[in-house]
Design an enzyme around this catalytic site. Structure first.
Site, PDB file in Angstrom:
ATOM      1  N   TYR A  85       0.542  -1.065   0.122  1.00 44.43           N
ATOM      2  CA  TYR A  85      -0.587  -0.137  -0.331  1.00 44.43           C
ATOM      3  C   TYR A  85       0.920   1.009   0.217  1.00 44.43           C
ATOM      4  O   TYR A  85       0.409   2.724  -0.064  1.00 44.43           O
ATOM      5  CB  TYR A  85      -0.891  -0.081   1.303  1.00 44.43           C
ATOM      6  CG  TYR A  85      -1.810  -1.307   1.275  1.00 44.43           C
ATOM      7  CD1 TYR A  85      -1.593  -1.675   1.188  1.00 44.43           C
ATOM      8  CD2 TYR A  85      -3.374  -0.514   0.429  1.00 44.43           C
ATOM      9  CE1 TYR A  85      -2.689  -3.086   0.733  1.00 44.43           C
ATOM     10  CE2 TYR A  85      -4.172  -1.497   0.177  1.00 44.43           C
ATOM     11  CZ  TYR A  85      -4.278  -2.497   0.541  1.00 44.43           C
ATOM     12  OH  TYR A  85      -4.797  -3.610   0.516  1.00 44.43           O
ATOM     13  N   LYS A 131       3.656 -14.928   4.519  1.00 41.12           N
ATOM     14  CA  LYS A 131       3.938 -15.635   4.139  1.00 41.12           C
ATOM     15  C   LYS A 131       5.194 -16.189   3.892  1.00 41.12           C
ATOM     16  O   LYS A 131       6.038 -14.766   3.172  1.00 41.12           O
ATOM     17  CB  LYS A 131       3.459 -15.543   2.210  1.00 41.12           C
ATOM     18  CG  LYS A 131       3.500 -16.176   1.505  1.00 41.12           C
ATOM     19  CD  LYS A 131       2.561 -17.436   1.501  1.00 41.12           C
ATOM     20  CE  LYS A 131       2.436 -18.484   0.547  1.00 41.12           C
ATOM     21  NZ  LYS A 131       2.563 -19.228   0.524  1.00 41.12           N
ATOM     22  N   ASP A 151      -2.003 -18.541   4.193  1.00 42.13           N
ATOM     23  CA  ASP A 151      -2.916 -19.443   3.086  1.00 42.13           C
ATOM     24  C   ASP A 151      -4.049 -20.505   3.962  1.00 42.13           C
ATOM     25  O   ASP A 151      -4.525 -20.398   3.839  1.00 42.13           O
ATOM     26  CB  ASP A 151      -1.899 -20.161   2.002  1.00 42.13           C
ATOM     27  CG  ASP A 151      -0.862 -21.006   1.946  1.00 42.13           C
ATOM     28  OD1 ASP A 151      -0.507 -21.130   3.381  1.00 42.13           O
ATOM     29  OD2 ASP A 151      -0.049 -20.761   0.817  1.00 42.13           O
ATOM     30  N   ASP A 159      -6.429  -6.568   4.763  1.00 47.32           N
ATOM     31  CA  ASP A 159      -7.199  -5.619   3.935  1.00 47.32           C
ATOM     32  C   ASP A 159      -8.456  -6.657   3.461  1.00 47.32           C
ATOM     33  O   ASP A 159     -10.027  -6.971   4.013  1.00 47.32           O
ATOM     34  CB  ASP A 159      -6.842  -5.012   2.703  1.00 47.32           C
ATOM     35  CG  ASP A 159      -8.109  -4.862   1.724  1.00 47.32           C
ATOM     36  OD1 ASP A 159      -8.488  -4.281   2.685  1.00 47.32           O
ATOM     37  OD2 ASP A 159      -7.819  -3.479   0.776  1.00 47.32           O
TER      38      ASP A 159
END
Ligand code: NAD
Length: 477
Positions: A125, A172, A205, A229
């Protein structure tokens, strides 16, 4: 008395704001309202940011901002007021509680009480994007130590404040060892300071899959911006309560509170909208300004109202709801229940202090050594051996080409002919003898690229920090 800035916004905004303010004031909130105008009218008056300089002054002076949803006009050129506000005011923490209200509001997850704490300022972002070749564009993912420390500490302090038992981290970092790796590392460091709170980490995930399947196993979850988000919307949706959820955006100086939904223009002006999402935002604000007693009273009355089956159209279900009411009547019902507690749903008890995070203390600089450079090259060919031969024409004494990758996959030396290649090549140069590279060598390398008609589109310096390689290898290396 705390002075707060209020923006009534667009669409259903004014109705739900009036309802939320009426409820908290009836419960004894000690607030003085200073109203500003933001949103559609301001955008359409030619202000691309949707907010005037004078309104910024009011927000910065009062520091606490309760905002109703606004309508962003269709068409390009208009900047998201939410994103601008978060970034300008340094609102690093986005907090979104997602509570299921089973059996009174339909949900597939009867036991769910999850709070998503999302880093709010950095990650992808930062919005730093470039097109570098005909075929490749990039977006920089920036993760900082202060950013990680502030958000992770906020998550643990939140857990402490609201008597939560566990903080989970999603990243991740098996793939993004530097960026998500830093987030995870800081999480482990800070978790150790809170031995009374359980902590765990999931790769995003499988963590996301578990959240969607068994949300009851989570409590507070902290994560970088983009994951937060997406997952904060998923969490709110599966709790069955997008229209019922509020959110807080917390900074070191200022804070903004709102509903998570938009301005629902089709419902505007009809006394239909559910004011609960904004009310939840307002209660987070009261906790933030140390009026937890008032927040507690309102929350318990609100839970009782939901439990009584007094519902606006969006959560009304035959057989469960008892009365379909409008915005005003819902607010009246909550006010009438002030002082009462729910019977089936869990009542709340808020700690009367407020979360305060110490200012970030910059650490002493680490030992930093330049040990190589990645030169990114725009090249239309397809055979990496050919590119390597071409690049060898640009090397300078003492430096050698050690690797070429394409989209992160090593293609030279010893690549696979099956690997698909675009026109964007990362070419790694390292000193062949001593460990450290002089910056001047990079300039000479680029100068040679120019004279050899090699289109270098960017460079990235390779550093060791405290003797540890601080850059990614090529996949397949
Ligand atoms: P929305 O959240 O306004 O509406 C989605 C659906 O939920 C609609 O069916 C709506 O009627 C319903 N809904 C939303 N809030 C409700 C409430 N309180 N009570 C009852 N029903 C409710 O999303 P959208 O339609 O995609 O967006 C409408 C406008 O809102 C757009 O201009 C968008 O840019 C803006 N928006 C603003 C914010 C914000 O200011 N924070 C957030 C999201 C969207």
């Amino acid at each position: 008395m705390t002075k707060i800035t209020v923006a009534k916004g667009d669409g259903i905004g004014p109705e739900i704001m009036d309802a939320a303010l009426r409820i908290i004031q009836a419960a004894g909130a000690k607030i003085e309202v200073e109203e500003i105008e933001v949103g559609e009218k301001v955008y359409l008056s030619g202000n691309a940011a949707g907010i005037s300089k004078e309104s910024w002054d009011v927000i910065r002076r009062n520091k606490i901002f309760l905002k109703a949803p606004i309508t962003t006009p269709q068409g390009g050129g208009y900047k998201s007021l939410n994103v601008t506000t978060r970034k300008f005011l340094g609102l690093y923490s986005n907090v979104r509680p997602c509570l299921s209200l089973h059996p009174f509001v339909q949900t597939k997850h009867p036991i769910m009480d999850v709070v998503i704490v999302r880093e709010n300022e950095e990650d992808l972002y930062a919005g730093i994007e470039h097109q570098q070749t005909d075929e490749v564009v990039q977006c920089l993912k920036l993760i900082s130590r202060p950013g990680c420390e502030k958000i992770v500490r906020y998550a643990f302090e939140y857990a402490k404040q609201y008597d939560r038992k566990k903080v989970t981290c999603f990243t991740k970092d098996n793939i993004m060892k530097q960026t998500d790796g830093l987030f995870h590392k800081v999480f482990d460091e800070i978790a150790a300071e809170y031995p009374e709170i359980e902590n765990e980490h999931w790769i995003i995930d499988i963590g996301a899959a578990k959240l969607a399947d068994t949300p009851e196993t989570f409590d507070v979850i902290v994560m970088p911006n983009l994951y937060g988000d997406v997952l904060s919307d998923v969490a709110a949706q599966i709790a069955g309560s997008v229209g019922l959820a509020g959110s807080a955006n917390i900074g070191e100086e200022c804070a903004m509170f709102e509903a998570i939904h938009g301005s629902a223009p089709r419902r505007a002006g009809q006394n239909m909208a559910n004011p609960s999402g904004l009310l939840q935002g307002a209660l987070m604000m009261l906790n933030h300004i140390r009026q937890g007693e008032v927040a507690e009273k309102v929350q318990n009355a609100w839970l009782k109202t939901i439990e009584d089956g007094i519902h606006t159209y969006d959560i009304f279900t035959d057989g469960v709801s008892t009365q379909k009411v409008g915005t005003k009547e819902f607010a009246d019902a909550v006010i009438a229940n002030l002082g009462q507690k729910p019977n089936v749903l869990k009542s709340v008890k808020y700690n009367q202090s407020a979360i305060r995070i110490p200012k970030y203390q910059r650490k002493a600089p680490a030992k930093k050594e330049l040990v190589g450079v990645d030169v990114f090259v725009h090249w239309q060919g397809s055979n990496p051996d050919e590119l390597a031969a071409k690049l060898n024409g640009m090397v300078v004494p003492g430096i050698e080409l050690t690797m070429i990758t394409n989209r992160g996959i090593k293609v030279w030396p010893e690549g696979f002919s099956e690997t698909f290649c675009t026109d964007h090549w990362r070419c790694r140069f390292k000193p062949n003898g001593q460990k450290v590279l002089e910056k001047e060598a990079i300039i000479r390398l680029l100068s040679n690229a120019l004279s050899n008609e090699i289109d270098a589109v960017k460079t990235e310096n390779l550093y060791m920090f405290e003797g540890v390689d601080a850059y990614s290898l090529g996949q397949g290396q």
